[in-house]
Design a protein around this motif. Structure first.
Motif, mmCIF file in Angstrom:
data_model
loop_
_atom_site.group_PDB
_atom_site.id
_atom_site.type_symbol
_atom_site.label_atom_id
_atom_site.label_comp_id
_atom_site.label_asym_id
_atom_site.label_seq_id
_atom_site.Cartn_x
_atom_site.Cartn_y
_atom_site.Cartn_z
ATOM 1 N N LEU A 1 0.847 -1.177 -0.015
ATOM 2 C CA LEU A 1 0.073 -0.062 -0.059
ATOM 3 C C LEU A 1 0.642 1.271 0.007
ATOM 4 O O LEU A 1 2.154 1.144 0.402
ATOM 5 N N ARG A 2 0.295 2.312 -0.379
ATOM 6 C CA ARG A 2 0.902 3.600 -0.383
ATOM 7 C C ARG A 2 0.664 4.156 0.906
ATOM 8 O O ARG A 2 -0.578 4.835 1.223
ATOM 9 N N ILE A 3 1.413 4.134 1.842
ATOM 10 C CA ILE A 3 1.558 4.764 3.372
ATOM 11 C C ILE A 3 2.356 5.994 3.267
ATOM 12 O O ILE A 3 3.540 5.929 3.358
ATOM 13 N N PRO A 4 1.528 7.232 3.401
ATOM 14 C CA PRO A 4 2.238 8.468 3.658
ATOM 15 C C PRO A 4 3.261 8.425 4.961
ATOM 16 O O PRO A 4 4.436 9.094 4.772
ATOM 17 N N ALA A 5 2.753 7.916 6.079
ATOM 18 C CA ALA A 5 3.566 7.995 7.115
ATOM 19 C C ALA A 5 3.221 6.988 8.241
ATOM 20 O O ALA A 5 1.853 6.690 8.191
ATOM 21 N N TYR A 6 3.971 6.695 9.128
ATOM 22 C CA TYR A 6 3.693 5.957 10.207
ATOM 23 C C TYR A 6 3.819 6.569 11.511
ATOM 24 O O TYR A 6 5.100 7.490 11.466
ATOM 25 N N LYS A 7 3.080 6.407 12.381
ATOM 26 C CA LYS A 7 3.408 7.110 13.816
ATOM 27 C C LYS A 7 3.200 5.892 14.940
ATOM 28 O O LYS A 7 2.234 4.989 14.817
ATOM 29 N N LEU A 8 4.219 5.854 15.687
ATOM 30 C CA LEU A 8 4.277 4.879 16.925
ATOM 31 C C LEU A 8 3.525 5.526 18.263
ATOM 32 O O LEU A 8 3.933 6.394 18.600
ATOM 33 N N VAL A 9 2.556 4.909 18.612
ATOM 34 C CA VAL A 9 1.815 5.310 19.623
ATOM 35 C C VAL A 9 1.745 4.409 20.841
ATOM 36 O O VAL A 9 1.516 3.248 20.786
ATOM 37 N N PHE A 10 2.381 4.731 22.083
ATOM 38 C CA PHE A 10 2.418 3.972 23.289
ATOM 39 C C PHE A 10 1.271 4.168 24.010
ATOM 40 O O PHE A 10 1.121 5.265 24.537
ATOM 41 N N ASP A 11 0.362 3.278 24.067
ATOM 42 C CA ASP A 11 -0.758 3.093 25.126
ATOM 43 C C ASP A 11 -0.292 2.682 26.504
ATOM 44 O O ASP A 11 -0.179 1.639 26.538
ATOM 45 N N SER A 12 -0.454 3.630 27.267
ATOM 46 C CA SER A 12 -0.004 3.181 28.438
ATOM 47 C C SER A 12 -1.034 3.790 29.667
ATOM 48 O O SER A 12 -1.575 4.940 29.669
ATOM 49 N N PRO A 13 -1.329 2.834 30.840
ATOM 50 C CA PRO A 13 -2.093 3.433 31.702
ATOM 51 C C PRO A 13 -1.590 4.289 32.583
ATOM 52 O O PRO A 13 -2.375 4.905 33.537
ATOM 53 N N TYR A 14 -0.116 4.509 32.587
ATOM 54 C CA TYR A 14 0.627 5.386 33.339
ATOM 55 C C TYR A 14 0.852 6.712 32.939
ATOM 56 O O TYR A 14 1.511 7.580 33.343
ATOM 57 N N GLU A 15 0.289 7.139 31.719
ATOM 58 C CA GLU A 15 0.350 8.383 31.093
ATOM 59 C C GLU A 15 0.096 9.643 31.926
ATOM 60 O O GLU A 15 0.603 10.608 31.558
ATOM 61 N N GLU A 16 -0.993 9.214 32.829
ATOM 62 C CA GLU A 16 -1.715 10.768 33.482
ATOM 63 C C GLU A 16 -0.561 10.846 34.574
ATOM 64 O O GLU A 16 -0.640 12.018 35.418
#
Length: 78
Positions: A62-77
């Motif tokens: 596929l033509r993917i313009p960009a990838y972003k890595l997102v860390f889902d963490s319960p401790y973000e707050e």
């Protein structure tokens, strides 16, 4: 959204979010101008990946313009 639906809308795609929860499960979310959609398998469940390389390898046709890595963490707050 499954892979075929993503392929049909790849021209509208802004970027791909690769979502990880402490590095054990990776999910893919397609980001469009007005909304995001989680990539699903044929059973309607979230499609899971073993890592970032696995995501990029499975979407290489596929033509993917960009990838972003997102860390889902319960401790973000904290």
């Amino acid at each position: 959204m499954n892979l075929n639906q993503l392929r049909a809308r790849q021209d509208d795609l802004r970027h791909i979010n690769i979502i990880t929860n402490e590095g054990d499960i990776y999910l893919v979310e397609a980001a469009f101008a007005d909304h995001t959609e989680l990539l699903l398998n044929d059973n309607g469940s979230p499609r899971t990946y073993a890592g970032v390389y696995h995501v990029k390898e499975s979407l290489e046709s596929l033509r993917i313009p960009a990838y972003k890595l997102v860390f889902d963490s319960p401790y973000e707050e904290i």
